[in-house]
Design an enzyme around this catalytic site. Structure first.
Site, PDB file in Angstrom:
ATOM      1  N   GLN A 125     -36.138 -29.250 -20.267  1.00  0.00           N
ATOM      2  CA  GLN A 125     -35.385 -30.163 -19.404  1.00  0.00           C
ATOM      3  C   GLN A 125     -33.936 -30.254 -19.877  1.00  0.00           C
ATOM      4  OE1 GLN A 125     -36.659 -31.726 -16.558  1.00  0.00           O
ATOM      5  NE2 GLN A 125     -34.532 -32.292 -16.222  1.00  0.00           N
ATOM      6  N   LYS A 148     -42.834 -33.791 -12.262  1.00  0.00           N
ATOM      7  CA  LYS A 148     -43.224 -32.383 -12.311  1.00  0.00           C
ATOM      8  C   LYS A 148     -44.676 -32.264 -12.771  1.00  0.00           C
ATOM      9  CE  LYS A 148     -38.510 -30.812 -13.050  1.00  0.00           C
ATOM     10  NZ  LYS A 148     -37.442 -30.556 -14.011  1.00  0.00           N
ATOM     11  N   ASP A 166     -37.754 -21.814 -14.732  1.00  0.00           N
ATOM     12  CA  ASP A 166     -36.518 -22.393 -14.199  1.00  0.00           C
ATOM     13  C   ASP A 166     -35.547 -21.295 -13.756  1.00  0.00           C
ATOM     14  OD1 ASP A 166     -36.034 -25.004 -13.701  1.00  0.00           O
ATOM     15  OD2 ASP A 166     -35.251 -25.519 -15.681  1.00  0.00           O
TER      16      ASP A 166
END
Ligand code: NDP
Length: 279
Positions: free
Chosen positions: A90, A46, A113
């Site tokens: 994460q 990422k 997200d």
């Protein structure tokens, strides 16, 4: 449907957009808790792609011994920092940590997200906001390959809040206008349900569960599921069996995974706009 190529196109387009805006500083912050090797690889990928898109990244790492309040303190600080435009925690967090309480600290305009309850609420209400990256990536693939959705029948296999549920919402939204069936582990006669579909999105995490019998000739088959086997990563779709029948199909790996990253970066630019950055 080549997810690597589609990702590269999105990253190049984002880089051009950022450059044309005079390269404003747009920062994506990632938070990694613990030593899970796949999570470490995801975060590294990422960051690498963020740099290619002309975005800054900031990374905070905590050990698996970190307490709930230590993790919350890190996220709260990023939430309050005007130099940070997107926050990605994460998942999964190590056992014993409550991810919901951590996600609750991310303001909706920084929720790249798209997983917090406020982002999900905006999606359900049809209000502008940030949408979960994996389902958004599937929509971008359908657009990129001009797969018709309006009035078509779509079956989404899997109903998680991470993938299946937002996927069904996006396909049913005005504009996409598909007629959506949301299937899950209690669905009766999965073969018959899938065989009706013009579009199948498989997000169950069950290796090769979608066979040629599930697929109507010419249908689009999108594989989201990831299972790890001795032979490497395996998707929910039996690719070799389905490929001759399908009109469109994603490989695994190389399909939805790269698109998830592309959409994370797209969301970061959207997040910066929501926070007043001219880009
Ligand atoms: P979850 O485990 O949260 O959800 C799985 C869903 O699939 C559940 O709704 C479950 O049904 C359903 N399901 C499980 N077994 C079956 C079955 N035999 N038949 C029909 N439905 C079934 O997983 P996630 O949604 O988080 O992830 C799904 C998959 O996608 C995983 O393999 C994950 O690794 C992968 N993934 C891939 C990404 C990518 O970028 N490609 C990104 C994120 C995830 P029920 O609700 O009834 O239990």
């Amino acid at each position: 449907m080549d997810g690597n190529q589609a990702r590269d196109e999105i990253v190049a387009s984002l880089a051009a957009t950022v450059l044309a805006a005079g390269s404003p500083e747009i920062c994506l912050a990632t938070v990694l808790v613990g030593e899970d090797p796949p999570s470490r690889v995801y975060v590294r990928n990422k960051q690498r792609k963020a740099a290619e898109a002309g975005l800054q990244s900031r990374h905070v790492e905590l050990s698996s011994a970190a307490t709930q309040s230590e993790v919350e303190a890190v996220v709260a600080e990023l939430a309050g920092d005007p130099a940070v435009h997107g926050i990605l925690v994460q998942l999964p967090l190590p056992d014993g940590l409550d991810a919901e309480r951590v996600l609750d600290l991310i303001p909706p305009e920084k929720d790249v997200d798209g997983l917090t309850e406020r982002s999900m609420g905006r999606l359900v209400r049809g209000r502008p906001g940030l949408v979960p990256c994996t389902p958004l990536g599937v929509m971008r693939l359908l657009e990129r390959y001009q797969v018709p959705t309006v009035g078509r029948r779509a079956v989404v296999v899997g109903r998680s809040t991470l993938v299946g549920l937002p996927m069904a919402l996006l396909l049913a939204q005005k504009g996409a206008d598909a007629t959506v069936t949301l299937a899950h582990s209690r669905t009766a006669d999965m073969v018959a349900v899938c065989a009706e579909a013009d579009i199948i999105v498989a997000a169950a995490g069950q290796a090769k569960m979608i066979t040629a019998a599930h697929v109507r000739p010419g249908a689009a088959v999108i594989d989201v599921g990831i299972s790890r086997s001795e032979a490497g990563i395996v998707g929910d779709v039996d690719f070799d069996a389905v490929e001759p029948v399908a009109g469109w199909i994603t490989p695994m790996p190389g399909g939805t995974g790269p698109m998830t990253i592309a959409c994370l970066l797209e969301n970061t630019v959207t997040a910066a706009r929501l926070q007043g950055v001219r880009v």
